[in-house]
Design a protein around this motif. Structure first.
Motif, PDB file in Angstrom:
ATOM      1  N   ALA A 287       0.844  -1.190   0.000  1.00 23.48           N
ATOM      2  CA  ALA A 287       0.000   0.000   0.000  1.00 23.48           C
ATOM      3  C   ALA A 287       0.874   1.233   0.000  1.00 23.48           C
ATOM      4  O   ALA A 287       2.041   1.194   0.418  1.00 23.48           O
ATOM      5  N   ALA A 288       0.297   2.355  -0.456  1.00 23.85           N
ATOM      6  CA  ALA A 288       0.951   3.658  -0.372  1.00 23.85           C
ATOM      7  C   ALA A 288      -0.114   4.724  -0.202  1.00 23.85           C
ATOM      8  O   ALA A 288      -1.142   4.702  -0.892  1.00 23.85           O
ATOM      9  N   LEU A 289       0.122   5.631   0.714  1.00 17.96           N
ATOM     10  CA  LEU A 289      -0.790   6.745   0.965  1.00 17.96           C
ATOM     11  C   LEU A 289      -0.004   8.038   0.898  1.00 17.96           C
ATOM     12  O   LEU A 289       1.037   8.187   1.557  1.00 17.96           O
ATOM     13  N   VAL A 290      -0.499   8.984   0.119  1.00 16.17           N
ATOM     14  CA  VAL A 290       0.178  10.258  -0.063  1.00 16.17           C
ATOM     15  C   VAL A 290      -0.541  11.336   0.735  1.00 16.17           C
ATOM     16  O   VAL A 290      -1.769  11.311   0.878  1.00 16.17           O
ATOM     17  N   GLY A 291       0.210  12.284   1.285  1.00 17.92           N
ATOM     18  CA  GLY A 291      -0.374  13.397   2.009  1.00 17.92           C
ATOM     19  C   GLY A 291      -1.072  14.381   1.090  1.00 17.92           C
ATOM     20  O   GLY A 291      -0.973  14.308  -0.144  1.00 17.92           O
ATOM     21  N   THR A 292      -1.740  15.343   1.682  1.00 20.99           N
ATOM     22  CA  THR A 292      -2.642  16.222   0.927  1.00 20.99           C
ATOM     23  C   THR A 292      -1.947  17.191  -0.013  1.00 20.99           C
ATOM     24  O   THR A 292      -2.585  17.759  -0.898  1.00 20.99           O
ATOM     25  N   GLU A 293      -0.642  17.398   0.127  1.00 24.17           N
ATOM     26  CA  GLU A 293       0.069  18.276  -0.798  1.00 24.17           C
ATOM     27  C   GLU A 293       0.575  17.530  -2.026  1.00 24.17           C
ATOM     28  O   GLU A 293       1.123  18.145  -2.948  1.00 24.17           O
ATOM     29  N   GLY A 294       0.406  16.207  -2.048  1.00 23.74           N
ATOM     30  CA  GLY A 294       0.918  15.410  -3.155  1.00 23.74           C
ATOM     31  C   GLY A 294      -0.175  14.921  -4.077  1.00 23.74           C
ATOM     32  O   GLY A 294      -1.369  15.095  -3.831  1.00 23.74           O
ATOM     33  N   GLU A 295       0.251  14.286  -5.167  1.00 26.76           N
ATOM     34  CA  GLU A 295      -0.657  13.666  -6.124  1.00 26.76           C
ATOM     35  C   GLU A 295      -0.805  12.176  -5.805  1.00 26.76           C
ATOM     36  O   GLU A 295       0.107  11.554  -5.242  1.00 26.76           O
ATOM     37  N   LEU A 296      -1.917  11.606  -6.227  1.00 23.76           N
ATOM     38  CA  LEU A 296      -2.083  10.165  -6.105  1.00 23.76           C
ATOM     39  C   LEU A 296      -0.986   9.420  -6.862  1.00 23.76           C
ATOM     40  O   LEU A 296      -0.541   8.350  -6.453  1.00 23.76           O
ATOM     41  N   GLU A 297      -0.534  10.006  -7.963  1.00 24.22           N
ATOM     42  CA  GLU A 297       0.518   9.360  -8.743  1.00 24.22           C
ATOM     43  C   GLU A 297       1.828   9.278  -7.958  1.00 24.22           C
ATOM     44  O   GLU A 297       2.656   8.399  -8.219  1.00 24.22           O
ATOM     45  N   HIS A 298       2.013  10.181  -6.998  1.00 23.30           N
ATOM     46  CA  HIS A 298       3.222  10.108  -6.171  1.00 23.30           C
ATOM     47  C   HIS A 298       3.222   8.834  -5.329  1.00 23.30           C
ATOM     48  O   HIS A 298       4.275   8.209  -5.135  1.00 23.30           O
ATOM     49  N   ALA A 299       2.057   8.470  -4.797  1.00 22.51           N
ATOM     50  CA  ALA A 299       1.957   7.213  -4.047  1.00 22.51           C
ATOM     51  C   ALA A 299       2.279   6.037  -4.958  1.00 22.51           C
ATOM     52  O   ALA A 299       3.062   5.146  -4.609  1.00 22.51           O
ATOM     53  N   GLY A 300       1.673   6.040  -6.142  1.00 24.21           N
ATOM     54  CA  GLY A 300       1.909   4.956  -7.084  1.00 24.21           C
ATOM     55  C   GLY A 300       3.355   4.840  -7.511  1.00 24.21           C
ATOM     56  O   GLY A 300       3.866   3.739  -7.741  1.00 24.21           O
ATOM     57  N   ALA A 301       4.039   5.973  -7.595  1.00 20.64           N
ATOM     58  CA  ALA A 301       5.422   5.955  -8.062  1.00 20.64           C
ATOM     59  C   ALA A 301       6.340   5.170  -7.134  1.00 20.64           C
ATOM     60  O   ALA A 301       7.380   4.660  -7.571  1.00 20.64           O
ATOM     61  N   LEU A 302       5.962   5.045  -5.874  1.00 24.56           N
ATOM     62  CA  LEU A 302       6.813   4.323  -4.932  1.00 24.56           C
ATOM     63  C   LEU A 302       6.473   2.849  -4.795  1.00 24.56           C
ATOM     64  O   LEU A 302       7.240   2.099  -4.193  1.00 24.56           O
ATOM     65  N   ILE A 303       5.330   2.401  -5.340  1.00 23.19           N
ATOM     66  CA  ILE A 303       5.009   0.980  -5.193  1.00 23.19           C
ATOM     67  C   ILE A 303       4.619   0.286  -6.492  1.00 23.19           C
ATOM     68  O   ILE A 303       4.614  -0.947  -6.537  1.00 23.19           O
ATOM     69  N   HIS A 304       4.307   1.035  -7.558  1.00 26.76           N
ATOM     70  CA  HIS A 304       3.779   0.401  -8.770  1.00 26.76           C
ATOM     71  C   HIS A 304       4.797   0.291  -9.893  1.00 26.76           C
ATOM     72  O   HIS A 304       4.442   0.331 -11.069  1.00 26.76           O
ATOM     73  N   THR A 305       6.068   0.173  -9.543  1.00 29.33           N
ATOM     74  CA  THR A 305       7.102  -0.060 -10.553  1.00 29.33           C
ATOM     75  C   THR A 305       7.981  -1.225 -10.091  1.00 29.33           C
ATOM     76  O   THR A 305       7.954  -1.597  -8.911  1.00 29.33           O
ATOM     77  N   PRO A 306       8.794  -1.773 -10.997  1.00 31.13           N
ATOM     78  CA  PRO A 306       9.692  -2.875 -10.597  1.00 31.13           C
ATOM     79  C   PRO A 306      10.697  -2.472  -9.528  1.00 31.13           C
ATOM     80  O   PRO A 306      11.243  -3.350  -8.845  1.00 31.13           O
ATOM     81  N   TYR A 307      10.951  -1.178  -9.375  1.00 31.88           N
ATOM     82  CA  TYR A 307      11.925  -0.739  -8.376  1.00 31.88           C
ATOM     83  C   TYR A 307      11.459  -1.056  -6.960  1.00 31.88           C
ATOM     84  O   TYR A 307      12.275  -1.130  -6.037  1.00 31.88           O
ATOM     85  N   PHE A 308      10.179  -1.237  -6.786  1.00 31.03           N
ATOM     86  CA  PHE A 308       9.645  -1.656  -5.486  1.00 31.03           C
ATOM     87  C   PHE A 308       9.156  -3.103  -5.561  1.00 31.03           C
ATOM     88  O   PHE A 308       9.603  -3.964  -4.809  1.00 31.03           O
ATOM     89  N   GLY A 309       8.242  -3.383  -6.483  1.00 36.37           N
ATOM     90  CA  GLY A 309       7.611  -4.694  -6.547  1.00 36.37           C
ATOM     91  C   GLY A 309       8.583  -5.831  -6.746  1.00 36.37           C
ATOM     92  O   GLY A 309       8.469  -6.884  -6.091  1.00 36.37           O
ATOM     93  N   ASN A 310       9.555  -5.656  -7.623  1.00 32.28           N
ATOM     94  CA  ASN A 310      10.505  -6.744  -7.861  1.00 32.28           C
ATOM     95  C   ASN A 310      11.379  -7.022  -6.642  1.00 32.28           C
ATOM     96  O   ASN A 310      11.744  -8.167  -6.368  1.00 32.28           O
ATOM     97  N   ILE A 311      11.719  -5.951  -5.913  1.00 31.48           N
ATOM     98  CA  ILE A 311      12.515  -6.130  -4.697  1.00 31.48           C
ATOM     99  C   ILE A 311      11.723  -6.915  -3.652  1.00 31.48           C
ATOM    100  O   ILE A 311      12.225  -7.863  -3.028  1.00 31.48           O
ATOM    101  N   VAL A 312      10.458  -6.538  -3.455  1.00 30.62           N
ATOM    102  CA  VAL A 312       9.617  -7.227  -2.469  1.00 30.62           C
ATOM    103  C   VAL A 312       9.417  -8.682  -2.857  1.00 30.62           C
ATOM    104  O   VAL A 312       9.543  -9.589  -2.020  1.00 30.62           O
ATOM    105  N   ARG A 313       9.105  -8.933  -4.126  1.00 29.32           N
ATOM    106  CA  ARG A 313       8.914 -10.323  -4.554  1.00 29.32           C
ATOM    107  C   ARG A 313      10.169 -11.156  -4.336  1.00 29.32           C
ATOM    108  O   ARG A 313      10.106 -12.283  -3.847  1.00 29.32           O
ATOM    109  N   GLU A 314      11.316 -10.602  -4.704  1.00 32.83           N
ATOM    110  CA  GLU A 314      12.567 -11.352  -4.540  1.00 32.83           C
ATOM    111  C   GLU A 314      12.831 -11.680  -3.074  1.00 32.83           C
ATOM    112  O   GLU A 314      13.151 -12.828  -2.721  1.00 32.83           O
ATOM    113  N   LEU A 315      12.694 -10.695  -2.207  1.00 33.40           N
ATOM    114  CA  LEU A 315      13.039 -10.894  -0.801  1.00 33.40           C
ATOM    115  C   LEU A 315      12.022 -11.756  -0.062  1.00 33.40           C
ATOM    116  O   LEU A 315      12.362 -12.431   0.907  1.00 33.40           O
ATOM    117  N   LEU A 316      10.759 -11.735  -0.512  1.00 31.50           N
ATOM    118  CA  LEU A 316       9.735 -12.572   0.111  1.00 31.50           C
ATOM    119  C   LEU A 316       9.544 -13.885  -0.638  1.00 31.50           C
ATOM    120  O   LEU A 316       8.671 -14.680  -0.290  1.00 31.50           O
TER     121      LEU A 316
END
Length: 214
Positions: free
Chosen positions: A99-128
């Motif tokens: 999950a990712a939640l962005v504060g009120t000064e940010g965009e929803l896309e900012h939340a997605g940028a931290l979890i919806h790319t291989p830079y996050f998802g692939n790391i989590v899948r590999e380690l888990l």
């Protein structure tokens, strides 16, 4: 807990560079359902990190890639390590979600940028040690928010027995200029699962409604 304990091998310079404010891990141990004891407890874990939003004020045309490449893998490593430690080892990780939640000064896309790319998802899948696509929740929030994170099996996403959720309270995050990122997992299936499995379901179509519609 000291930062060096929560963040593994990352140095203070790396943690400062990604704007990390805090890391918190919570664990629920469920012992019974509807008054019936479980054969063994179901443990559900969520670890969440709070970071400054590096994109605040940048506008909707801003390239989110450079910062995502720097921040997301570090968060994926920190949070995955916390989940594995809380459950007692990677072999005890049966399900996962994010999950990712962005504060009120940010965009929803900012939340997605931290979890919806291989830079996050692939790391989590590999380690888990998972292969499934990570199910997720994302959105905008204020401090004191509760987030419900969906989980499913880390290698068999269609295993209906493992569909479940964990509720996490974020007492002081995200602030307006922050993003909260979560990795969650459990060590077993849903409580007393008995709905069957998609791999063995009979073919069902709208034909079953014949005679029932007016």
């Amino acid at each position: 807990m000291p930062a060096e304990t929560m963040t593994g091998t990352f140095g203070a310079d790396v943690l400062e560079s990604i704007g990390l404010r805090s890391v918190t891990t919570v664990c629920d141990e469920i012992l019974s359902e509807s008054g019936t004891p479980l054969d063994r407890p179901l443990r559900q874990v969520a670890s969440f990190a709070v970071v400054g939003n590096p994109w605040v004020g940048g506008g909707v045309e801003q390239d989110l890639g450079p910062e995502a490449r720097e921040v997301a893998p570090v968060l994926g490593k920190i949070l995955s390590d916390q989940v594995v430690s809380a459950l007692g080892g990677v072999d005890d990780v049966a399900t996962f979600g994010k999950a990712a939640l962005v504060g009120t000064e940010g965009e929803l896309e900012h939340a997605g940028a931290l979890i919806h790319t291989p830079y996050f998802g692939n790391i989590v899948r590999e380690l888990l040690e998972g292969t499934s696509v990570l199910c997720f929740a994302d959105g905008r929030a204020i401090p004191g928010t509760d987030v419900r994170i969906p989980l499913w099996h880390k290698t068999h996403a269609t295993s209906r027995d493992h569909y479940q959720t964990i509720d996490v309270h974020l007492p002081d995050a995200p602030r307006a200029d922050e993003i909260c990122v979560v990795v969650a997992a459990s060590d077993g299936p849903r409580l007393f699962p008995r709905l069957g499995d998609r791999r063995t379901d009979a073919p069902i179509t709208s034909e079953i409604l014949k005679g029932k519609l007016t």
